[in-house]
Design an enzyme around this catalytic site. Sequence first.
Site, PDB file in Angstrom:
ATOM      1  N   ASN A 193      11.140 -41.242  -5.169  1.00 33.41           N
ATOM      2  CA  ASN A 193      10.527 -41.183  -4.019  1.00 33.41           C
ATOM      3  C   ASN A 193       9.252 -40.525  -4.076  1.00 33.41           C
ATOM      4  O   ASN A 193       8.896 -39.540  -4.725  1.00 33.41           O
ATOM      5  CB  ASN A 193      11.636 -40.411  -3.163  1.00 33.41           C
ATOM      6  CG  ASN A 193      11.129 -40.287  -1.614  1.00 33.41           C
ATOM      7  OD1 ASN A 193      10.551 -41.370  -1.107  1.00 33.41           O
ATOM      8  ND2 ASN A 193      11.200 -39.315  -0.977  1.00 33.41           N
ATOM      9  N   HIS A 239       6.739 -38.367  -1.707  1.00 34.80           N
ATOM     10  CA  HIS A 239       6.829 -37.273  -0.484  1.00 34.80           C
ATOM     11  C   HIS A 239       5.451 -36.624  -0.247  1.00 34.80           C
ATOM     12  O   HIS A 239       5.141 -36.016  -1.174  1.00 34.80           O
ATOM     13  CB  HIS A 239       8.119 -36.445  -0.458  1.00 34.80           C
ATOM     14  CG  HIS A 239       8.122 -35.701   0.503  1.00 34.80           C
ATOM     15  ND1 HIS A 239       8.603 -36.301   1.892  1.00 34.80           N
ATOM     16  CD2 HIS A 239       7.784 -34.268   0.769  1.00 34.80           C
ATOM     17  CE1 HIS A 239       8.540 -35.082   2.529  1.00 34.80           C
ATOM     18  NE2 HIS A 239       8.090 -34.145   2.089  1.00 34.80           N
ATOM     19  N   SER A 268       4.398 -35.250  -3.612  1.00 38.39           N
ATOM     20  CA  SER A 268       5.099 -35.203  -5.094  1.00 38.39           C
ATOM     21  C   SER A 268       6.054 -36.487  -5.072  1.00 38.39           C
ATOM     22  O   SER A 268       6.213 -37.189  -4.256  1.00 38.39           O
ATOM     23  CB  SER A 268       6.484 -34.086  -4.839  1.00 38.39           C
ATOM     24  OG  SER A 268       5.658 -33.009  -4.237  1.00 38.39           O
ATOM     25  N   ASP A 318      14.662 -35.567   0.103  1.00 40.21           N
ATOM     26  CA  ASP A 318      13.582 -35.046  -0.412  1.00 40.21           C
ATOM     27  C   ASP A 318      13.588 -34.004  -1.529  1.00 40.21           C
ATOM     28  O   ASP A 318      13.070 -33.150  -1.598  1.00 40.21           O
ATOM     29  CB  ASP A 318      12.571 -34.453   0.474  1.00 40.21           C
ATOM     30  CG  ASP A 318      12.138 -35.388   1.444  1.00 40.21           C
ATOM     31  OD1 ASP A 318      12.026 -36.901   0.995  1.00 40.21           O
ATOM     32  OD2 ASP A 318      11.593 -35.375   2.515  1.00 40.21           O
ATOM     33  N   THR A 328      -5.088 -41.486  -0.723  1.00 35.11           N
ATOM     34  CA  THR A 328      -5.454 -42.354  -2.002  1.00 35.11           C
ATOM     35  C   THR A 328      -5.162 -41.775  -3.178  1.00 35.11           C
ATOM     36  O   THR A 328      -4.760 -42.097  -4.074  1.00 35.11           O
ATOM     37  CB  THR A 328      -7.151 -42.203  -1.862  1.00 35.11           C
ATOM     38  OG1 THR A 328      -7.493 -40.851  -1.337  1.00 35.11           O
ATOM     39  CG2 THR A 328      -7.913 -43.093  -0.751  1.00 35.11           C
TER      40      THR A 328
HETATM   41  C1  GRF Z   1       3.250 -41.878   2.501  1.00 35.02           C
HETATM   42  O1  GRF Z   1       2.454 -41.044   3.021  1.00 35.02           O
HETATM   43  C2  GRF Z   1       4.360 -41.493   1.644  1.00 35.02           C
HETATM   44  O2  GRF Z   1       4.184 -40.412   1.224  1.00 35.02           O
HETATM   45  C3  GRF Z   1       5.610 -41.298   2.787  1.00 35.02           C
HETATM   46  O3  GRF Z   1       5.297 -42.190   3.683  1.00 35.02           O
HETATM   47  C4  GRF Z   1       3.979 -42.768   3.765  1.00 35.02           C
HETATM   48  C5  GRF Z   1       3.894 -44.127   3.160  1.00 35.02           C
HETATM   49  O4  GRF Z   1       2.789 -44.784   3.464  1.00 35.02           O
HETATM   50  N1  GRF Z   1       6.749 -41.313   2.108  1.00 35.02           N
HETATM   51  P1  GRF Z   1       2.707 -46.216   3.052  1.00 35.02           P
HETATM   52  O5  GRF Z   1       3.818 -47.307   3.944  1.00 35.02           O
HETATM   53  O6  GRF Z   1       2.869 -46.430   1.583  1.00 35.02           O
HETATM   54  O7  GRF Z   1       1.108 -46.668   3.335  1.00 35.02           O
END
Ligand code: GRF
Length: 203
Positions: A99, A101, A128, A137, A164
Amino acid sequence: MNIVVFISGRGSNLEALLNDQNNYQITHVIGSKKGIKGFDVAEKHGITHSYINWQDKNRAEAITLEILSEEQPDLIVLAGFMKILSADFVAQFKNKIINIHPSLLPAYPGLHTHQRVLNDKQTEHGASIHFVDSLLDHGQVISQTRIKVNPEDNAESLASKLITKEHKLLVETVGQIANEQIRWHNNTLFHNNIPLEKPIVII
Ligand code: GRF
């Protein structure tokens, strides 16, 4: 290495993986919401995608398991997947689900991480990647990326600075799992043949 990606929204992390696919292939995208942008991303890349209604979790997981038994993925990537998988489900894919996070775990599990970091006047934030266990998480952290928090930052600016870096973190981590630089052996996680004691730092 075959990967199935689970999403619930925009799919920008999914897109980063799809644009890479150097030593892995994404074979299927599973989404927990209808009409999400992430399905357009999958469509654009010609990847099979399935919407699964998560209102009945048992049923949703049963359907998901059917897809996974067809796909036989080596890795499942939760990329902005906003549902909690049951302990039974996770147990069927031990050390095979990761995952991403948006916090420096173990700090700030759960939602609204950017705002909570600001509320606590932290000077550093990050993201992470961790193996998924039955807690939210939680599970061994593999890699992290960090950003500075400036006094003028708000939740939106932190999110846009971090995203990014998240993409790079995810692509590099998945690449290293695919080439076995990151691998499990006897319940220990190794990085470049050394037991991993601290998360790998990806800049
Ligand atoms: C990201 O910030 C990820 O860390 C979190 O949800 C967001 C998902 O963004 N778990 P995307 O759908 O990949 O644009």
